[in-house]
Design an enzyme around this catalytic site. Structure first.
Site, PDB file in Angstrom:
ATOM      1  N   PRO A  58      30.273  41.028  -4.786  1.00 44.36           N
ATOM      2  CA  PRO A  58      31.176  41.546  -5.821  1.00 44.36           C
ATOM      3  C   PRO A  58      32.303  40.550  -6.097  1.00 44.36           C
ATOM      4  O   PRO A  58      32.725  39.809  -5.210  1.00 44.36           O
ATOM      5  CB  PRO A  58      31.730  42.840  -5.195  1.00 44.36           C
ATOM      6  CG  PRO A  58      30.774  43.190  -4.100  1.00 44.36           C
ATOM      7  CD  PRO A  58      30.244  41.890  -3.593  1.00 44.36           C
ATOM      8  N   LYS A  59      32.773  40.546  -7.336  1.00 45.75           N
ATOM      9  CA  LYS A  59      33.938  39.747  -7.717  1.00 45.75           C
ATOM     10  C   LYS A  59      35.111  40.697  -7.886  1.00 45.75           C
ATOM     11  O   LYS A  59      35.077  41.593  -8.733  1.00 45.75           O
ATOM     12  CB  LYS A  59      33.677  38.986  -9.015  1.00 45.75           C
ATOM     13  CG  LYS A  59      34.824  38.064  -9.405  1.00 45.75           C
ATOM     14  CD  LYS A  59      34.579  37.380 -10.731  1.00 45.75           C
ATOM     15  CE  LYS A  59      35.691  36.366 -11.021  1.00 45.75           C
ATOM     16  NZ  LYS A  59      37.041  36.969 -11.006  1.00 45.75           N
ATOM     17  N   TYR A  60      36.167  40.486  -7.098  1.00 43.58           N
ATOM     18  CA  TYR A  60      37.263  41.452  -7.025  1.00 43.58           C
ATOM     19  C   TYR A  60      38.427  41.068  -7.943  1.00 43.58           C
ATOM     20  O   TYR A  60      38.665  39.897  -8.216  1.00 43.58           O
ATOM     21  CB  TYR A  60      37.766  41.553  -5.580  1.00 43.58           C
ATOM     22  CG  TYR A  60      36.690  41.975  -4.617  1.00 43.58           C
ATOM     23  CD1 TYR A  60      36.335  43.305  -4.469  1.00 43.58           C
ATOM     24  CD2 TYR A  60      35.994  41.024  -3.869  1.00 43.58           C
ATOM     25  CE1 TYR A  60      35.330  43.690  -3.597  1.00 43.58           C
ATOM     26  CE2 TYR A  60      34.986  41.402  -2.992  1.00 43.58           C
ATOM     27  CZ  TYR A  60      34.655  42.726  -2.863  1.00 43.58           C
ATOM     28  OH  TYR A  60      33.655  43.101  -2.005  1.00 43.58           O
ATOM     29  N   GLU A 120      35.508  43.151 -10.813  1.00 45.15           N
ATOM     30  CA  GLU A 120      35.388  42.466 -12.103  1.00 45.15           C
ATOM     31  C   GLU A 120      33.960  42.080 -12.454  1.00 45.15           C
ATOM     32  O   GLU A 120      33.649  41.852 -13.614  1.00 45.15           O
ATOM     33  CB  GLU A 120      36.237  41.198 -12.103  1.00 45.15           C
ATOM     34  CG  GLU A 120      37.724  41.442 -12.111  1.00 45.15           C
ATOM     35  CD  GLU A 120      38.496  40.158 -12.290  1.00 45.15           C
ATOM     36  OE1 GLU A 120      39.507  40.199 -12.990  1.00 45.15           O
ATOM     37  OE2 GLU A 120      38.082  39.119 -11.741  1.00 45.15           O
ATOM     38  N   GLY A 121      33.099  41.961 -11.455  1.00 49.99           N
ATOM     39  CA  GLY A 121      31.746  41.524 -11.736  1.00 49.99           C
ATOM     40  C   GLY A 121      31.035  41.106 -10.464  1.00 49.99           C
ATOM     41  O   GLY A 121      31.246  41.697  -9.393  1.00 49.99           O
TER      42      GLY A 121
END
Length: 326
Positions: A32-34, A180-181
């Site tokens: 995950p992109k935080y 975020e992604g």
């Protein structure tokens, strides 16, 4: 061997979608992109230094992370993201409140809204430089560090997967939590400090807003400044678009009317980019045209931090049809 700051962290290049299978030799791992601050944690002999992506010293801004790193009793260099949770989602604005504060204020905020460090890489452990190790070996060492110390808050270990379908699920389902992604990493990659060797794919959702101003000529605008009305009837800037596709410039221009001093944004001062001092030149237009845009999940109090992509005009909608802001 010992890794000392500053270290320019490894970065990611943006993609519109997940890379195709086989795009990276040796396979890919997804994380995950935080929505937080990139943070490198240096702990050597009881001394701790917290470094931002831009090589700034953030040690004083996050004392709970510094104290936890000192308490490890290990020489380590960790890469990850510092985040703050509010009401079940990540709160970027709460992170901003930590910067440039007096120590007493920071200490109070650390108790009221504690930060967490989400670790996703281990660059050094017990004097061993791991920069040349494949990602999967660094990940195994990071998991061993967490298990060996039974780490808990403020420490978090990011989840990973090699399952592309699960990564797609993260993109579509975790946006509301402040994720975020997704970041895609080569399983056999070394840590390439200062290089964009990973891939990042942002979660995006469609929304509508009113065109309140434009850059470039009104008859064929380069980009849009988008607004929404508050419940009190004030038009508030909520997003800036990326440069428009040529066809959309031709479509939007004839639908706009230049506005004068009575416009709510007349005289407003903006800069070209976030944090810059270069003023942005723009022209106010009558807030009548609604457009649909594609934006990521980095939204603070109704405002998109990153530029959005205008998709199409919505002449079937009026400004009154758009959701209002609190």
């Amino acid at each position: 061997m010992r890794i000392d700051p500053p270290v320019v962290p490894m970065a990611a290049q943006a993609l519109a979608r997940l890379p195709a299978p086989g795009a990276v030799p040796g396979g890919m791992v997804f994380e995950p992109k935080y929505d937080g601050y990139r943070l490198l944690v240096f702990a050597h002999g009881g001394d701790v230094f917290l470094q931002s992506r831009n090589l700034r010293d953030l040690t004083g801004a996050f004392p709970e992370i510094a104290d936890a790193a000192a308490a490890l009793g290990e020489d380590v260099v960790l890469d990850g993201e510092v985040v703050i949770h509010t009401c079940g989602r990540l709160d970027f604005s709460a992170l901003q409140h930590r910067l440039n504060r007096r120590p007493a204020t920071t200490a109070r905020l650390a108790v009221e809204q504690p930060a967490h460090f989400i670790a996703f890489d281990l660059l050094e452990h017990a004097g061993v430089d791991m920069l040349t190790w494949p990602y999967v070996e660094r990940r195994a060492a990071l998991e061993s560090l967490f298990q060996g110390h039974d780490l808990h808050a403020p420490w978090q270990l990011t989840p990973t997967t090699e399952d592309r379908a699960l990564a797609e699920q993260w993109l579509t389902e975790w946006g509301g939590l402040g994720v975020e992604g997704v970041v895609a990493k080569g399983a056999q990659q070394p840590y390439l400090a200062g290089r964009r060797g990973w891939f990042k794919i942002r979660s995006r959702d469609t929304a509508e807003a009113v065109v309140g101003a434009v850059t470039g000529p009104v008859t064929r605008p380069n980009a849009l400044l988008l607004g929404r009305y508050t419940r009190g009837g004030r038009l508030r800037l909520v997003a800036r678009s990326a440069p428009l596709p040529l066809a959309l410039r031709d479509e939007i221009g004839p639908l706009l009317t230049p506005a004068g001093p009575g416009h709510p944004w007349w005289g407003m001062r903006l800069t070209v980019t976030w944090g810059s001092r270069e003023p942005l030149s723009f022209t106010c237009v009558a807030p009548e045209l609604v457009v649909e845009f594609l934006g990521d999940t980095a939204v603070d109090s109704g405002r998109w931090r990153h530029s959005v992509r205008a998709q199409r005009t919505r002449t079937d909608l009026t400004p009154e049809d758009i959701s209002t802001l609190d």
